[in-house]
Write a protein that holds these residues in place. Structure first.
Motif, mmCIF file in Angstrom:
data_model
loop_
_atom_site.group_PDB
_atom_site.id
_atom_site.type_symbol
_atom_site.label_atom_id
_atom_site.label_comp_id
_atom_site.label_asym_id
_atom_site.label_seq_id
_atom_site.Cartn_x
_atom_site.Cartn_y
_atom_site.Cartn_z
ATOM 1 N N LEU A 129 0.841 -1.191 0.000
ATOM 2 C CA LEU A 129 0.000 0.000 0.000
ATOM 3 C C LEU A 129 0.876 1.241 0.000
ATOM 4 O O LEU A 129 1.910 1.294 0.676
ATOM 5 C CB LEU A 129 -0.899 0.011 1.241
ATOM 6 C CG LEU A 129 -1.805 -1.205 1.448
ATOM 7 C CD1 LEU A 129 -2.651 -1.011 2.706
ATOM 8 C CD2 LEU A 129 -2.677 -1.465 0.241
ATOM 9 N N GLN A 130 0.454 2.276 -0.734
ATOM 10 C CA GLN A 130 1.186 3.532 -0.740
ATOM 11 C C GLN A 130 0.248 4.678 -1.070
ATOM 12 O O GLN A 130 -0.900 4.467 -1.474
ATOM 13 C CB GLN A 130 2.356 3.486 -1.726
ATOM 14 C CG GLN A 130 1.996 3.069 -3.127
ATOM 15 C CD GLN A 130 3.234 2.882 -3.995
ATOM 16 O OE1 GLN A 130 4.296 3.429 -3.714
ATOM 17 N NE2 GLN A 130 3.104 2.119 -5.063
ATOM 18 N N VAL A 131 0.746 5.885 -0.892
ATOM 19 C CA VAL A 131 -0.043 7.075 -1.194
ATOM 20 C C VAL A 131 -0.281 7.148 -2.700
ATOM 21 O O VAL A 131 0.628 6.866 -3.484
ATOM 22 C CB VAL A 131 0.703 8.342 -0.719
ATOM 23 C CG1 VAL A 131 -0.095 9.592 -1.064
ATOM 24 C CG2 VAL A 131 0.960 8.275 0.767
ATOM 25 N N PRO A 132 -1.485 7.516 -3.137
ATOM 26 C CA PRO A 132 -1.717 7.647 -4.577
ATOM 27 C C PRO A 132 -0.871 8.763 -5.196
ATOM 28 O O PRO A 132 -0.464 9.706 -4.520
ATOM 29 C CB PRO A 132 -3.206 7.983 -4.670
ATOM 30 C CG PRO A 132 -3.789 7.634 -3.359
ATOM 31 C CD PRO A 132 -2.698 7.783 -2.359
ATOM 32 N N ILE A 133 -0.631 8.640 -6.467
ATOM 33 C CA ILE A 133 0.013 9.722 -7.218
ATOM 34 C C ILE A 133 -0.957 10.887 -7.303
ATOM 35 O O ILE A 133 -2.145 10.721 -7.593
ATOM 36 C CB ILE A 133 0.407 9.236 -8.617
ATOM 37 C CG1 ILE A 133 1.518 8.175 -8.509
ATOM 38 C CG2 ILE A 133 0.847 10.390 -9.498
ATOM 39 C CD1 ILE A 133 1.840 7.495 -9.810
ATOM 40 N N SER A 134 -0.468 12.082 -7.053
ATOM 41 C CA SER A 134 -1.313 13.266 -7.129
ATOM 42 C C SER A 134 -1.726 13.526 -8.576
ATOM 43 O O SER A 134 -0.858 13.601 -9.458
ATOM 44 C CB SER A 134 -0.561 14.488 -6.598
ATOM 45 O OG SER A 134 -1.223 15.685 -6.989
#
Length: 444
Positions: free
Chosen positions: A147-152
């Motif tokens: 899991l990771q932060v979405p691309i802006s």
């Protein structure tokens, strides 16, 4: 209902859905014209459908299944009526429903009826609860193995850092939040302030206070569905699971409530910062019921990863004025707005059960004229305090054994919830941590 549909001829189908014990929507897809029939005659599905485990499976040995022939309940629309579902491609409406027995009595295993019972206890005393919740959630890219932060969408970059109260973090996902606020307006969900929080891709939105806890819980339940559905339309996930990232704080659902008498007076307000004796009694009730109801506030295995000292989730049984390290906070501000903030629940809760547990325990304290311990000062995590259960099995045992719980919840709901959580405890132990995250990410 007919007028609502006539004004929206593009809506061709509806979803008639009730809330199960895990907060998951269970129901049916129907043609739009079926809404009128449900309003007059109800719709039917098995009582056991509100007592499924987190995988959507029947509960082993549940008396609701084979022993009773898997009998139907009859479900009617709640006061909410039809609301749009802006996260779907085709114009669609959701019809929230709740369950009754064949003879017209409320079905005691329905979590919305559990909250209605508590609200009625207040009403019998001439009291009205004003309540609201603050909901934290994560935006997550779950397309890979981790899991990771979405691309802006704005910068086309991935910012791998927590950003507390960051305007930049909010603006990075401005298209999502703009659509979210538009959707909340369409669904009549009173979304207020949005902030970025301490976790990776974590945000919080406050919902406006309502003079009806059922309405406040409806708002929270619908909001969670909306956020998760709309995020998928934007190409990423949103999750209210308690703690998706080991090294960052988890998500909570803080609830604020005050109590108004028949003359419109806040019974917690004495004109000063300390509040009334009734406020203290309600606080004592909340603390007395906290360990017993931890299973409500932390209903899943992952919930207990959040509830560790120093992780922005309370772990000790205590209260204080204007202190965010405690379980029960009395916020500062104008005396007329004196209220309780209950800070224990994770974002993964069933909002109907959580508000029922909080408000029911508070009323127990008021009825008993219970006295709380002295308010604490400073960092509550550093104090030697009685602790709420820190593991799932302990919370299940505390819920099962406590004399507080039957004062709040009906016997059938207590039985059903215990059967559900014992089954989940057993089968969740067979999964890897990755598999556990996969099941919680989208469901809660």
């Amino acid at each position: 209902m007919a007028d609502w549909l006539r004004a929206r001829p593009q809506v061709r189908t509806i979803r008639a859905a009730a809330c199960d014990l895990n907060g998951i929507a269970r129901g049916k897809r129907l043609p739009a014209h079926s809404a009128e029939k449900i309003a007059s005659d109800g719709t039917r599905f098995p009582m056991s459908a509100l007592n499924l485990d987190i995988w959507g499976e029947d509960i082993d040995d549940s008396p609701l299944v084979f022993d009773s022939g898997d009998r139907d309940g009859v479900l009617f629309p709640t006061e909410r009526g039809l609301v749009p579902m802006p996260w779907l491609e085709a114009p669609t409406a959701l019809l929230p429903i709740w369950m009754y027995r064949e003879d017209g009595r409320p079905y005691d295993g329905d979590p919305r009826h559990a909250l209605a019972r508590v609200v009625e206890r207040y009403r019998e005393r001439g009291l009205t609860v004003v309540a609201a919740v603050e909901l934290e959630f994560f935006l997550i890219d779950d397309s890979g193995k981790t899991l990771q932060v979405p691309i802006s969408p704005r910068s086309n970059k991935r910012r791998k850092a927590a950003e507390i109260l960051s305007i930049r973090a909010l603006d990075a996902f401005d298209a999502f939040f703009t659509d979210l606020y538009d959707a909340c307006e369409a669904m009549d969900i009173p979304a207020d302030t949005a902030i970025s929080e301490a976790g990776l891709g974590q945000f919080e939105i406050n919902l406006v206070h309502q003079p009806d806890p059922l309405r406040a819980a409806d708002d929270a339940w619908l909001f969670k569905m909306l956020v998760k559905g709309l995020a998928r339309r934007h190409g990423f996930a949103a999750s209210f699971m308690a703690k998706p990232y080991e090294d960052y704080a988890g998500s909570g659902m803080h609830a604020h409530f005050s109590v108004i008498d028949k003359n419109g007076r806040n019974i917690f307000d004495n004109g000063g910062p300390e509040g009334t004796d009734t406020l203290k009694h309600a606080i004592a009730g909340c603390l007395n019921g906290m360990s017993a109801c931890t299973l409500i506030f932390a209903p899943h295995l992952n919930s207990y990863d959040r509830m560790v000292p120093g992780a922005h989730a309370p772990s000790g049984l205590c209260w204080a004025y204007e202190n965010r390290t405690v379980a029960i906070r009395v916020p500062a501000g104008a005396p007329a707005a004196r209220r309780i903030e209950h800070r224990v629940s994770g974002g993964d809760v069933n909002p109907y059960l959580a508000l029922a547990a909080m408000l029911g325990a508070a009323l127990n304290g008021i009825e008993d004229a219970a006295e709380p311990p002295a308010p604490v000062t400073g960092n509550a995590y550093a104090l030697d305090l009685p602790r709420i259960p820190t593991d799932w099995a302990g919370a299940i045992a505390a819920f099962e054994e406590s004399p507080v719980v039957p004062r709040i919840f009906p016997d059938e709901l207590i039985r059903n919830l215990l059967l559900t959580k014992k089954q989940e405890l057993h089968y969740m132990a067979e999964l890897t941590p990755t598999e556990q995250v996969e099941i919680y990410l989208d469901t809660v």
